[in-house]
Structures are given as structure tokens and as C-alpha cells.
Design a protein around this motif. Structure first.
Motif, short mmCIF file in Angstrom:
data_model
loop_
_atom_site.label_atom_id
_atom_site.label_comp_id
_atom_site.label_asym_id
_atom_site.label_seq_id
_atom_site.Cartn_x
_atom_site.Cartn_y
_atom_site.Cartn_z
N ILE A 140 0.84 -1.20 0.00
CA ILE A 140 0.00 0.00 0.00
C ILE A 140 0.87 1.26 0.00
O ILE A 140 0.60 2.23 -0.71
CB ILE A 140 -0.95 -0.02 1.21
CG1 ILE A 140 -2.01 -1.11 1.04
CG2 ILE A 140 -1.60 1.34 1.41
CD1 ILE A 140 -2.86 -1.34 2.26
N VAL A 141 1.95 1.20 0.80
CA VAL A 141 2.87 2.35 0.83
C VAL A 141 3.51 2.57 -0.54
O VAL A 141 3.59 3.71 -1.03
CB VAL A 141 3.96 2.13 1.91
CG1 VAL A 141 5.04 3.20 1.80
CG2 VAL A 141 3.34 2.15 3.30
N GLN A 142 3.96 1.46 -1.17
CA GLN A 142 4.56 1.57 -2.49
C GLN A 142 3.55 2.10 -3.51
O GLN A 142 3.88 2.94 -4.36
CB GLN A 142 5.10 0.20 -2.95
CG GLN A 142 6.27 -0.30 -2.13
CD GLN A 142 7.47 0.62 -2.19
OE1 GLN A 142 7.75 1.21 -3.24
NE2 GLN A 142 8.16 0.77 -1.08
N ASN A 143 2.31 1.60 -3.41
CA ASN A 143 1.27 2.09 -4.33
C ASN A 143 0.99 3.58 -4.10
O ASN A 143 0.77 4.33 -5.06
CB ASN A 143 -0.01 1.28 -4.14
CG ASN A 143 0.12 -0.13 -4.67
OD1 ASN A 143 0.97 -0.39 -5.53
ND2 ASN A 143 -0.70 -1.04 -4.19
N ALA A 144 0.98 3.97 -2.83
CA ALA A 144 0.75 5.39 -2.53
C ALA A 144 1.87 6.24 -3.12
O ALA A 144 1.61 7.31 -3.69
CB ALA A 144 0.65 5.59 -1.03
N LEU A 145 3.12 5.77 -2.98
CA LEU A 145 4.24 6.51 -3.57
C LEU A 145 4.13 6.56 -5.08
O LEU A 145 4.38 7.62 -5.70
CB LEU A 145 5.56 5.84 -3.15
CG LEU A 145 5.91 5.90 -1.65
CD1 LEU A 145 7.17 5.12 -1.37
CD2 LEU A 145 6.06 7.35 -1.19
N ALA A 146 3.74 5.40 -5.68
CA ALA A 146 3.60 5.38 -7.13
C ALA A 146 2.48 6.31 -7.58
O ALA A 146 2.61 7.01 -8.61
CB ALA A 146 3.34 3.94 -7.60
N ILE A 147 1.38 6.33 -6.83
CA ILE A 147 0.26 7.22 -7.19
C ILE A 147 0.70 8.68 -7.09
O ILE A 147 0.37 9.51 -7.96
CB ILE A 147 -0.94 6.94 -6.27
CG1 ILE A 147 -1.54 5.57 -6.59
CG2 ILE A 147 -1.99 8.02 -6.40
CD1 ILE A 147 -2.60 5.12 -5.61
N ALA A 148 1.46 8.99 -6.05
CA ALA A 148 1.95 10.37 -5.90
C ALA A 148 2.87 10.74 -7.05
O ALA A 148 2.80 11.84 -7.61
CB ALA A 148 2.66 10.52 -4.56
N GLU A 149 3.75 9.77 -7.42
CA GLU A 149 4.66 10.04 -8.54
C GLU A 149 3.88 10.20 -9.84
O GLU A 149 4.19 11.07 -10.66
CB GLU A 149 5.66 8.89 -8.67
CG GLU A 149 6.70 9.11 -9.76
CD GLU A 149 7.72 7.98 -9.81
OE1 GLU A 149 8.62 8.04 -10.67
OE2 GLU A 149 7.60 7.05 -9.00
N ASN A 150 2.86 9.36 -10.02
CA ASN A 150 2.03 9.48 -11.23
C ASN A 150 1.32 10.83 -11.26
O ASN A 150 1.18 11.44 -12.33
CB ASN A 150 1.01 8.34 -11.28
CG ASN A 150 1.65 7.01 -11.63
OD1 ASN A 150 2.74 6.99 -12.20
ND2 ASN A 150 1.00 5.92 -11.30
N ALA A 151 0.85 11.26 -10.10
CA ALA A 151 0.17 12.56 -10.05
C ALA A 151 1.14 13.68 -10.46
O ALA A 151 0.78 14.59 -11.21
CB ALA A 151 -0.38 12.81 -8.65
N THR A 152 2.39 13.56 -9.96
CA THR A 152 3.40 14.56 -10.34
C THR A 152 3.68 14.51 -11.84
O THR A 152 3.76 15.55 -12.51
CB THR A 152 4.70 14.30 -9.56
OG1 THR A 152 4.42 14.36 -8.15
CG2 THR A 152 5.75 15.33 -9.92
N ASN A 153 3.79 13.27 -12.37
CA ASN A 153 4.04 13.13 -13.81
C ASN A 153 2.87 13.65 -14.63
O ASN A 153 3.06 14.26 -15.69
CB ASN A 153 4.31 11.66 -14.14
CG ASN A 153 5.60 11.15 -13.54
OD1 ASN A 153 6.50 11.94 -13.25
ND2 ASN A 153 5.71 9.85 -13.34
#
Length: 234
Positions: A98-111
Motif C-alpha cells: 500500500i505504501v509503495q502504491n501510494a508513492l507510485a500514485i503520488a509520482e504518477n500525479a506529479t508526472n
């Protein structure tokens, strides 16, 4: 009840039961056993141990059943403990995921935000490019498909249709030159003048025909140049 109580001098000791319970007192099964043992060997007023044999046996059977149930419960508890431990590991793994997914979602939002800004910049650049009259290192204004040339602006023209070559003239006057005119009439001289004159006339007619052919080719050239847009139509 036992078939023959008198065959038992003393009831079976409850060996499956702890002698002392958790409160430091003698357990009920052992208390009954020692009571009956006392009545059998020392009590003068009577003997009731044989009458309590069945009760003790039932208590022992119940205790043994409880021991079996406790053993089964212990196995179930151990199984549940293993399942709980596995669930705990799964929860930890899921938490990490979940933490990794949250980080990936945040990175995707930035992208996504960066891409959105890049798209806006590209759209603005494209609008500027579309509206530009010069681009791609062109040497002057860009010429589009419908940007036709005129007298003052460079533009597109159509390719002119093929035109046949003009006919080359074949006129060649071969009559020898006429000499000086004689003082008196001379028929031979007059005839040479007549021959040369007639040859000149025929040559002039041929030249006129050849000139007309050249004029026709020139007119055709002008017409095709106008049609293709190379020349302005009056």
C-alpha cells in the motif's frame, strides 16, 4: 453402578487429575478418593466407598474427556496462532504494498501534472508554429498548397503542359548573285533577275510560314504559362 461393589476394596485413584488445584487445595476427585479410603480402612461407623465407585469413575471419565478436549483445543489454538502469524505477515506485506502504491500514485500525479504543463506548452508552441509565416529554416514565407504566386508574391504554380518544338526553317536561296545590269536590254540578264525574284518570293513565303509556326508555338507557350499560374491573366 458397578456390577459387584464388594469386589473393589478401594476405588481407582484419579491419576489423570492433579492432586492440588491452582488455589493450593486438594482437588475434588482426590478428596473423594481419600475420604473413601479412610472409610474403608479406618472409619468404624460404616463403609461407603463401594457406593462411590461409579461417581468417581464418572468424574475420571469427565476429566479424561476434558483433557482430550483441552488437547484438541490446544491444537486448534496452535493452528489459529499460525494462521494469525501468517495474517500478520500478510498484513505487513500488504501495508508495504500500500505504501509503495501510494508513492507510485503520488509520482504518477506529479508526472500527470508535468505532462499537463508540457501539453499546454506544446499547444501554445503549435499555435505559434501554425500562425508563423516562416519556420523550419525557410528562406522566406512558407508557401502552402493554395498559396498561388502573383506579380508581387512568391507562391505555387502548376507545371506547364508540354509544348512541341517550333519548326526550323529550311529556306535557302541558291540562285547565284546577279551581276551589274547591262546598259542595254539583255534577255539572259533579265531572266536571271526573274529567277532570283521568284526564288526570293518562294523563300519569303516559306519564312512567313515558318514565322507563323513560331508565333503559334509562342502563343501556346504564353497560354500554358497563364494556365499554370506562371503568368498573370490580363
Amino acid at each position: 453402578m458397578a456390577d459387584n461393589k464388594t469386589e473393589n476394596l478401594v476405588s481407582k485413584p484419579p491419576l489423570q487429575v492433579a492432586l492440588i488445584d491452582k488455589n493450593g487445595l486438594m482437588s475434588r476427585a482426590w478428596a473423594v478418593f481419600f475420604r473413601d479410603l479412610y472409610r474403608r480402612v479406618a472409619y468404624k461407623g460404616g463403609n461407603s466407598i463401594d457406593e462411590n465407585i461409579e461417581d468417581i469413575d464418572q468424574l475420571v471419565a469427565a476429566v479424561e474427556a476434558n483433557i482430550i478436549a483441552i488437547s484438541e483445543n490446544k491444537e486448534a489454538i496452535e493452528t489459529n496462532a499460525l494462521a494469525i502469524a501468517q495474517n500478520a505477515e500478510d498484513i505487513v506485506a500488504n501495508s508495504e504494498a500500500i505504501v509503495q502504491n501510494a508513492l507510485a500514485i503520488a509520482e504518477n500525479a506529479t508526472n500527470i501534472e508535468a505532462n499537463a504543463q508540457a501539453i499546454v506548452l506544446l499547444a501554445n508552441s503549435l499555435d505559434t508554429h501554425v500562425n508563423a509565416s516562416q519556420a523550419h529554416n525557410s528562406n522566406g514565407d512558407i508557401v502552402g498548397f493554395n498559396d498561388l504566386a502573383d506579380e508581387t508574391t512568391v507562391g505555387l504554380v502548376k507545371r506547364m503542359a508540354s509544348i512541341a518544338d517550333a519548326v526550323e526553317t529550311t529556306v535557302d536561296i541558291t540562285t547565284v548573285d546577279i551581276g551589274a545590269a547591262p546598259a542595254a536590254y539583255d534577255q539572259a540578264y533579265t531572266q536571271s533577275v526573274t529567277d532570283l525574284t521568284n526564288e526570293n518570293k518562294a523563300a519569303i513565303n516559306q519564312l512567313a510560314s515558318d514565322l507563323n509556326d513560331a508565333i503559334a508555338v509562342l502563343n501556346n507557350l504564353l497560354e500554358e504559362s497563364k494556365t499554370s499560374g506562371q503568368m498573370t491573366t490580363p
